[in-house]
Motif scaffolding. Sequence first.
Motif, PDB file in Angstrom:
ATOM      1  N   UNK A  80       0.824  -1.204   0.000  1.00  0.00           N
ATOM      2  CA  UNK A  80       0.000   0.000   0.000  1.00  0.00           C
ATOM      3  C   UNK A  80       0.862   1.259   0.000  1.00  0.00           C
ATOM      4  N   UNK A  81       1.919   1.261   0.779  1.00  0.00           N
ATOM      5  CA  UNK A  81       2.761   2.456   0.915  1.00  0.00           C
ATOM      6  C   UNK A  81       3.922   2.480  -0.066  1.00  0.00           C
ATOM      7  N   UNK A  82       4.006   1.488  -0.950  1.00  0.00           N
ATOM      8  CA  UNK A  82       5.151   1.394  -1.860  1.00  0.00           C
ATOM      9  C   UNK A  82       5.354   2.618  -2.756  1.00  0.00           C
ATOM     10  N   UNK A  83       4.307   3.366  -3.172  1.00  0.00           N
ATOM     11  CA  UNK A  83       4.566   4.553  -3.992  1.00  0.00           C
ATOM     12  C   UNK A  83       5.476   5.569  -3.316  1.00  0.00           C
ATOM     13  N   UNK A  84       5.454   5.604  -1.981  1.00  0.00           N
ATOM     14  CA  UNK A  84       6.308   6.544  -1.258  1.00  0.00           C
ATOM     15  C   UNK A  84       7.506   5.862  -0.596  1.00  0.00           C
ATOM     16  N   UNK A  85       7.426   4.578  -0.370  1.00  0.00           N
ATOM     17  CA  UNK A  85       8.561   3.868   0.219  1.00  0.00           C
ATOM     18  C   UNK A  85       9.675   3.661  -0.804  1.00  0.00           C
ATOM     19  N   UNK A  86       9.297   3.497  -2.047  1.00  0.00           N
ATOM     20  CA  UNK A  86      10.282   3.209  -3.068  1.00  0.00           C
ATOM     21  C   UNK A  86      10.473   1.717  -3.243  1.00  0.00           C
ATOM     22  N   UNK A  87      10.978   1.327  -4.399  1.00  0.00           N
ATOM     23  CA  UNK A  87      11.078  -0.086  -4.738  1.00  0.00           C
ATOM     24  C   UNK A  87      12.050  -0.834  -3.843  1.00  0.00           C
ATOM     25  N   UNK A 177      -2.290  14.321   3.345  1.00  0.00           N
ATOM     26  CA  UNK A 177      -3.409  13.675   4.062  1.00  0.00           C
ATOM     27  C   UNK A 177      -3.611  12.231   3.616  1.00  0.00           C
ATOM     28  N   UNK A 178      -4.169  11.435   4.508  1.00  0.00           N
ATOM     29  CA  UNK A 178      -4.270   9.992   4.297  1.00  0.00           C
ATOM     30  C   UNK A 178      -5.459   9.590   3.432  1.00  0.00           C
ATOM     31  N   UNK A 179      -6.591  10.306   3.499  1.00  0.00           N
ATOM     32  CA  UNK A 179      -7.833   9.768   2.919  1.00  0.00           C
ATOM     33  C   UNK A 179      -7.721   9.491   1.421  1.00  0.00           C
ATOM     34  N   UNK A 180      -7.306  10.475   0.644  1.00  0.00           N
ATOM     35  CA  UNK A 180      -7.249  10.287  -0.812  1.00  0.00           C
ATOM     36  C   UNK A 180      -6.263   9.167  -1.163  1.00  0.00           C
ATOM     37  N   UNK A 181      -5.151   9.126  -0.454  1.00  0.00           N
ATOM     38  CA  UNK A 181      -4.147   8.084  -0.692  1.00  0.00           C
ATOM     39  C   UNK A 181      -4.736   6.707  -0.384  1.00  0.00           C
ATOM     40  N   UNK A 182      -5.388   6.568   0.771  1.00  0.00           N
ATOM     41  CA  UNK A 182      -5.953   5.282   1.176  1.00  0.00           C
ATOM     42  C   UNK A 182      -7.019   4.823   0.181  1.00  0.00           C
ATOM     43  N   UNK A 183      -7.873   5.737  -0.254  1.00  0.00           N
ATOM     44  CA  UNK A 183      -8.930   5.367  -1.194  1.00  0.00           C
ATOM     45  C   UNK A 183      -8.343   4.934  -2.536  1.00  0.00           C
ATOM     46  N   UNK A 184      -7.277   5.603  -2.989  1.00  0.00           N
ATOM     47  CA  UNK A 184      -6.648   5.226  -4.255  1.00  0.00           C
ATOM     48  C   UNK A 184      -6.010   3.849  -4.170  1.00  0.00           C
ATOM     49  N   UNK A 185      -5.372   3.527  -3.046  1.00  0.00           N
ATOM     50  CA  UNK A 185      -4.721   2.221  -2.898  1.00  0.00           C
ATOM     51  C   UNK A 185      -5.762   1.113  -2.785  1.00  0.00           C
ATOM     52  N   UNK A 186      -6.870   1.391  -2.123  1.00  0.00           N
ATOM     53  CA  UNK A 186      -7.960   0.412  -2.052  1.00  0.00           C
ATOM     54  C   UNK A 186      -8.536   0.177  -3.437  1.00  0.00           C
ATOM     55  N   UNK A 187      -8.745   1.249  -4.210  1.00  0.00           N
ATOM     56  CA  UNK A 187      -9.264   1.088  -5.581  1.00  0.00           C
ATOM     57  C   UNK A 187      -8.303   0.266  -6.433  1.00  0.00           C
ATOM     58  N   UNK A 220      -5.299  -9.312   0.000  1.00  0.00           N
ATOM     59  CA  UNK A 220      -4.695  -7.986   0.026  1.00  0.00           C
ATOM     60  C   UNK A 220      -5.762  -6.911   0.184  1.00  0.00           C
ATOM     61  N   UNK A 221      -6.848  -7.020  -0.593  1.00  0.00           N
ATOM     62  CA  UNK A 221      -7.924  -6.022  -0.503  1.00  0.00           C
ATOM     63  C   UNK A 221      -8.560  -6.035   0.878  1.00  0.00           C
ATOM     64  N   UNK A 222      -8.818  -7.210   1.414  1.00  0.00           N
ATOM     65  CA  UNK A 222      -9.446  -7.277   2.741  1.00  0.00           C
ATOM     66  C   UNK A 222      -8.552  -6.648   3.803  1.00  0.00           C
ATOM     67  N   UNK A 223      -7.265  -6.941   3.758  1.00  0.00           N
ATOM     68  CA  UNK A 223      -6.352  -6.354   4.738  1.00  0.00           C
ATOM     69  C   UNK A 223      -6.339  -4.828   4.626  1.00  0.00           C
ATOM     70  N   UNK A 224      -6.338  -4.315   3.385  1.00  0.00           N
ATOM     71  CA  UNK A 224      -6.311  -2.863   3.209  1.00  0.00           C
ATOM     72  C   UNK A 224      -7.602  -2.224   3.700  1.00  0.00           C
ATOM     73  N   UNK A 225      -8.738  -2.873   3.446  1.00  0.00           N
ATOM     74  CA  UNK A 225     -10.003  -2.343   3.959  1.00  0.00           C
ATOM     75  C   UNK A 225     -10.005  -2.323   5.484  1.00  0.00           C
ATOM     76  N   UNK A 226      -9.464  -3.372   6.095  1.00  0.00           N
ATOM     77  CA  UNK A 226      -9.386  -3.406   7.556  1.00  0.00           C
ATOM     78  C   UNK A 226      -8.450  -2.321   8.073  1.00  0.00           C
ATOM     79  N   UNK A 227      -7.333  -2.118   7.380  1.00  0.00           N
ATOM     80  CA  UNK A 227      -6.390  -1.076   7.798  1.00  0.00           C
ATOM     81  C   UNK A 227      -7.015   0.318   7.688  1.00  0.00           C
ATOM     82  N   UNK A 228      -7.605   0.625   6.526  1.00  0.00           N
ATOM     83  CA  UNK A 228      -7.999   1.989   6.203  1.00  0.00           C
ATOM     84  C   UNK A 228      -9.463   2.305   6.459  1.00  0.00           C
ATOM     85  N   UNK A 229     -10.236   1.357   6.951  1.00  0.00           N
ATOM     86  CA  UNK A 229     -11.672   1.573   7.144  1.00  0.00           C
ATOM     87  C   UNK A 229     -12.003   2.845   7.923  1.00  0.00           C
TER      88      UNK A 229
END
Length: 303
Positions: A80-87, A177-187, A220-229
């Motif tokens: 989920x955080x890989x876009x900012x963590x880097x490869x 902010x977290x919301x837009x980022x979290x929603x994009x990663x869930x999508x 993966x999707x379920x874990x992200x929904x649980x994380x970002x709900x």
Amino acid sequence: MDMDGDWPLPRLNALFKVDRRPAGSSLSKASSIASTFSSLATPVVADAVQRARELSTNSDVEGFHQLRVAFRKLRALYWAYSPYLGEEVTVQATEEFKRLAAVAGETRDWDIVGDLLKAAQESGASIDLLVAAAREKRAQAVLHSQTMIKSDHVEAFLNEVVLRAQSSLQSRCDDLPIRAFAEERVRSAQRALQKRSRRAARVEASHEEDLHDVRKAGKKLRYLLEFFQPVIKGGHGRAIKELTAVQNKLGAFNDIAASETLIRSTSFDEVPPEVVQASLQWLREQKCRRMQAASRRVRFIAG
């Protein structure tokens, strides 16, 4: 990977205290991307460290399973955080999470095999020798897992990778902010699940690999929904329940498929070949039924 070689082990400290609250329970919509990472990672890491400590002295079935789940959740979080963590940071951490999950899973896999073989016995299959041999393989797997998963090394490794990730995020997205980022990663995770589901549903008889890909994408999707709900729109409680139901069907099929593969790839010196074949025949019959149930679920979500 050589953990000691690739990751300098810091002095152990009290960074990860056991926290039984669900990951994400302290998130708010005003949180930044960087700050939420620590809030999400810390409870999962604390659980992994505690279970690694407990498993050094016992062979609890559920303990090995939950340790593997913790490493899988961390892999999803790093994705989920890989876009900012880097490869580099993402790959190094997730490869080690994968390795540790596999080591913890060895014992769990033999537990599943044992349960299935007992069910085969109850249905009339004459496989007593194989059941006994599977118990011995399970005991060997426990010793190997306990040898490979040292709690102090696990704690030091997790300490290091989370601190490294936190430092990277603070330098790149501390004020975002977290919301837009979290929603994009869930999508993004939803699109991946839909793509794999449609591929699996295109053919009348789904392939094992396709169902396995759907299962991984669903987790993966379920874990992200649980994380970002707490911070995304719409709640998604119903979606989590539906994903859990799908995972149960796919998991039941995977247990059979993985057990068949494990038995085929293992040498049982004291077990006659015909006994092994009797177990494999029973597993094949069960696998067909479970594959049909799993395929129906996949076609439902694909539609």
